[in-house]
Design a protein around this motif. Structure first.
Motif, PDB file in Angstrom:
ATOM      1  N   GLY A  51       1.069  -1.011  -0.409  1.00 18.92           N
ATOM      2  CA  GLY A  51       0.261   0.075   0.323  1.00 18.92           C
ATOM      3  C   GLY A  51       1.000   1.532   0.076  1.00 18.92           C
ATOM      4  O   GLY A  51       0.586   2.082  -1.029  1.00 18.92           O
ATOM      5  N   LEU A  89       1.497   4.286  -2.778  1.00 23.31           N
ATOM      6  CA  LEU A  89       1.582   5.750  -3.265  1.00 23.31           C
ATOM      7  C   LEU A  89       2.379   6.177  -3.102  1.00 23.31           C
ATOM      8  O   LEU A  89       2.752   7.504  -4.277  1.00 23.31           O
ATOM      9  CB  LEU A  89       1.037   5.995  -1.569  1.00 23.31           C
ATOM     10  N   ARG A 138       3.280   6.699  -6.699  1.00 27.22           N
ATOM     11  CA  ARG A 138       3.060   7.862  -7.546  1.00 27.22           C
ATOM     12  C   ARG A 138       0.847   7.462  -8.067  1.00 27.22           C
ATOM     13  O   ARG A 138       0.383   7.675  -9.066  1.00 27.22           O
ATOM     14  CB  ARG A 138       3.067   8.642  -8.324  1.00 27.22           C
ATOM     15  N   SER A 155      -2.548   5.134  -8.020  1.00 23.12           N
ATOM     16  CA  SER A 155      -4.264   5.630  -7.788  1.00 23.12           C
ATOM     17  C   SER A 155      -3.948   5.392  -6.610  1.00 23.12           C
ATOM     18  O   SER A 155      -3.293   4.388  -6.259  1.00 23.12           O
ATOM     19  CB  SER A 155      -4.939   5.959  -7.960  1.00 23.12           C
ATOM     20  N   PHE A 156      -4.438   5.790  -5.531  1.00 27.66           N
ATOM     21  CA  PHE A 156      -5.474   5.526  -4.302  1.00 27.66           C
ATOM     22  C   PHE A 156      -5.682   3.695  -4.375  1.00 27.66           C
ATOM     23  O   PHE A 156      -5.850   3.048  -3.500  1.00 27.66           O
ATOM     24  CB  PHE A 156      -6.034   6.460  -3.496  1.00 27.66           C
ATOM     25  N   ARG A 157      -6.278   4.075  -5.483  1.00 23.48           N
ATOM     26  CA  ARG A 157      -7.794   2.429  -5.959  1.00 23.48           C
ATOM     27  C   ARG A 157      -6.429   1.967  -5.874  1.00 23.48           C
ATOM     28  O   ARG A 157      -6.919   0.504  -5.869  1.00 23.48           O
ATOM     29  CB  ARG A 157      -8.596   3.669  -6.768  1.00 23.48           C
ATOM     30  N   THR A 158      -6.029   2.272  -6.651  1.00 25.83           N
ATOM     31  CA  THR A 158      -4.658   0.839  -7.429  1.00 25.83           C
ATOM     32  C   THR A 158      -3.763  -0.158  -6.176  1.00 25.83           C
ATOM     33  O   THR A 158      -3.637  -1.048  -6.019  1.00 25.83           O
ATOM     34  CB  THR A 158      -3.928   1.253  -7.827  1.00 25.83           C
ATOM     35  N   ALA A 159      -3.247   1.143  -5.063  1.00 22.29           N
ATOM     36  CA  ALA A 159      -2.816   0.325  -4.096  1.00 22.29           C
ATOM     37  C   ALA A 159      -4.329  -0.244  -2.899  1.00 22.29           C
ATOM     38  O   ALA A 159      -3.577  -1.588  -2.541  1.00 22.29           O
ATOM     39  CB  ALA A 159      -2.432   1.996  -3.018  1.00 22.29           C
ATOM     40  N   LEU A 160      -5.111   0.305  -2.648  1.00 19.16           N
ATOM     41  CA  LEU A 160      -6.092  -0.382  -1.901  1.00 19.16           C
ATOM     42  C   LEU A 160      -6.207  -2.237  -2.822  1.00 19.16           C
ATOM     43  O   LEU A 160      -6.464  -2.348  -1.473  1.00 19.16           O
ATOM     44  CB  LEU A 160      -7.126  -0.232  -2.060  1.00 19.16           C
TER      45      LEU A 160
END
Length: 629
Positions: free
Chosen positions: A270, A274, A277, A279-284
């Motif tokens: 996670g 981030l 760089r 997206s938060f959606r990709t990390a989640l």
């Protein structure tokens, strides 16, 4: 030897079948050796899970599950084309190193193979005798995740102890293939050989392979899953992320420490996404895929624990989850034993100033990180991790080099080292972290000096490990493996309970045995319970004040005999031998105030009152019969 050879051949079948099940998008980008290694390890995990689920109903036909990988080959009909390229399986020298754990698998397990006899093989044997997997109230280890141990359960009855233990050697061979192939794809041929030999040079790895310890299989699932997650983060390919999740899932399903690895990988994935760089959606999404799949694959064991005890990770985290058949005193006792390993322990936590010394101590002070006598550094040298992975880790940190895969691996390793330092500094728990260190060493070999130093260091570690294990273990095992010594004579030299167990098995009056200071019930063919207070609440010693109360409990449980191992009594042995434990008021007060030793007073009182009758004794043990049983 035949049973062991069957399992070795079966391991190759698992590798081919598992490789054929890998998605083509993943398989085509993998090295041939990598396909076989990952595929085989995944197939072992599938078989372990199927065995466990089947054995919840019946253990009568588990051996038939060995047909699963054969069925996969018939169904998939994989051509040899997916093995094209330079397979370069680990060469003759690695093969010679693997002879050491093969001898270990072929020899009877003795006191040097402690956990194998205590529960890795003993629990499957009890379940086979019961006809199904059932709750064992006095062996809390039977509640641990059991996906690798379930492989023992599958073959223990038809192929015996040697066939079962060979699965740990199969895991080593598959792991060497996976490491070699992955390192060759990430670096170069010399780096691949360095990684493969580096892993085989780790003393605790080569020692545990061929035994019933499951830490090598678990460490490969966890460590390779960690490396696959780092590559998935860099490439953002779904199939690699799923591969990482599956490997980590089997790590969670084989040992509770797999949950720590899963937590570290999810946290680093996670944060890493981030920092890159993304997206938060990709990390989640990545965290959820790895986390959900990992926990789901461990869920059969977690759910079973919850149903049996009310605690999904029984007997750990009692202070948070509670749990039936356990209490705060036993939880504290167990936690204390776990934290006696290593360095830096204080009254409240750990002295973090000693963390570097503890990490380096894995190579220089292995005695503090393995039983017995870990507090004074008397543990066996085969428990060491060795210097190779540590040199790789520290070398990379000071080199200033950058590679997203290694940055991820080292970050996750750092978190895992932190948890290891705080919780329990046992050397076998560190095997997953050794893998990023080996790969860091391979990456450093792009430097001319490192290209010479790294292989030299690995060769030296291999020679030392092979020499040490050969002199400590293999030389005494070869006579029994080659038929020059009987198994009974071999075990008599190091494991006294084996002979006592044979006598107990032959005594038709024995219905059920309570074992005190003895956990090798594997040798028994009659029912038994671990009776010491730290194992369960089956015996509530804290509420017993007289020997007759303990005898009444024995009768309730159908216990006809008591076996007492005198070797571990220490100063109390002389008092027991002279029957002074129950006679002296001073001694009575001393033992009554010590819950760990109150049972000895109760047994002594029962003996003096005629409620226990001595049946036999030797220099280190005594067998007593419960009156009226």
């Amino acid at each position: 030897m035949l049973s062991s050879a069957i399992v070795l051949v079966f391991g190759l079948v698992c590798a081919w079948a598992g490789a054929s099940l890998l998605p083509s998008a993943l398989r085509e980008r993998m090295d041939p050796a990598e396909r076989l290694g990952f595929g085989g390890l995944l197939m072992l995990g599938v078989l372990g899970t199927l065995t466990f689920l089947t054995a919840l109903v019946s253990t009568s036909a588990l051996i038939t599950l060995m047909i699963v990988p054969v069925g996969v080959l018939v169904w998939r009909r994989p051509p040899l084309a997916h093995l094209k390229g330079k397979l370069a399986v680990p060469g003759p020298v690695l093969g010679l190193l693997c002879l050491i754990p093969w001898v270990n698998a072929l020899a009877p397990s003795d006191v040097m193979d402690w956990d194998t006899l205590a529960y890795h093989l003993a629990v499957p044997k009890l379940w086979i005798e019961a006809g199904r997997i059932e709750y064992l109230p006095t062996i809390h280890h039977s509640n641990f995740p059991f996906v690798f141990d379930s492989l023992f359960l599958m073959v223990l009855k038809p192929l015996g102890e040697h066939g079962a233990k060979t699965f740990t050697l199969v895991a080593l061979i598959l792991g060497l293939l996976a490491l070699f192939g992955l390192a060759r794809r990430w670096t170069h041929a010399l780096g691949a050989w360095t990684v493969a030999f580096g892993f085989a040079s780790i003393p605790v790895v080569l020692w545990e392979s061929g035994s019933g310890y499951i830490d090598v299989g678990h460490g490969l699932w966890a460590g390779l899953g960690l490396l696959a997650a780092g590559e998935a983060l860099r490439e953002q390919r779904r199939e690699r992320l799923v591969l990482a999740a599956l490997m980590l899932g089997f790590a969670c399903a084989s040992k509770y420490t797999g949950l720590q690895t899963l937590l570290a990988v999810c946290a680093c994935y996670g944060v890493g996404a981030l920092l890159m760089r993304l997206s938060f959606r990709t990390a989640l999404h990545g965290v959820l895929v790895v986390g959900v799949i990992g926990v789901s694959m461990a869920s059969p064991w977690l759910i079973r624990n919850t149903l049996n005890t009310g605690n999904p990770v029984y007997p750990f985290l009692y202070e948070r989850f509670g749990g039936r058949n356990w209490d705060a005193w036993r939880a504290a006792t167990y936690k204390n034993e776990q934290q006696t390993f290593g360095l830096g322990r204080t009254e409240t936590s750990r002295n973090f100033a000693l963390a570097p010394h503890a990490i380096v101590g894995l190579a220089s002070q292995p005695g503090r990180f393995i039983n017995p006598g870990q507090e004074s550094g008397r543990g066996f040298p085969m428990g060491a991790v060795g210097i190779v992975p540590l040199v790789g880790l520290f070398g990379w940190l000071i080199s200033g080099r950058r590679d997203p895969r290694m940055t991820f691996g080292l970050a996750a390793s750092g978190l895992m080292l932190f948890m290891w330092f705080v919780l329990s500094q046992q050397s076998r728990y560190i095997i997953p972290i050794a893998l990023p260190g080996l790969f860091a060493l391979a990456f450093l070999m792009s430097d001319r000096i490192a290209r010479f130093v790294a292989p030299t260091l690995v060769a030296a570690q291999c020679l030392y490990t092979a020499w040490m294990l050969y002199t400590v273990n293999t030389t005494r095992q070869l006579p029994v493996v080659l038929g020059r010594q009987s198994a009974e004579s071999f075990l008599a030299a190091s494991t006294p309970f084996a002979a006592a167990a044979r006598a107990i098995n032959a005594d038709i009056t024995v219905k059920k045995v309570a074992l005190y200071d003895e956990v090798f019930g594997y040798f028994l063919d009659v029912p038994y319970v671990w009776a010491n207070p730290g194992h369960s609440l089956l015996f509530r010693y804290e509420s017993m004040a007289r020997g007759e109360q303990l005898i009444a409990r024995f009768r309730e449980l159908g216990i006809s005999h008591v076996y007492l191992n005198l070797r571990l009594l220490g100063p109390a042995r002389e008092a027991w031998e002279e029957d002074a434990v129950a006679r002296s008021e001073e001694a009575r007060a001393k033992y009554m105030s010590d819950l760990n030793r109150r049972w000895l007073l109760l047994l002594a009182e029962a003996r003096s009152e005629g409620l226990l009758r001595e049946v036999s004794r030797d220099r280190g043990s005594v067998l007593l019969e419960v009156a009226g049983s």
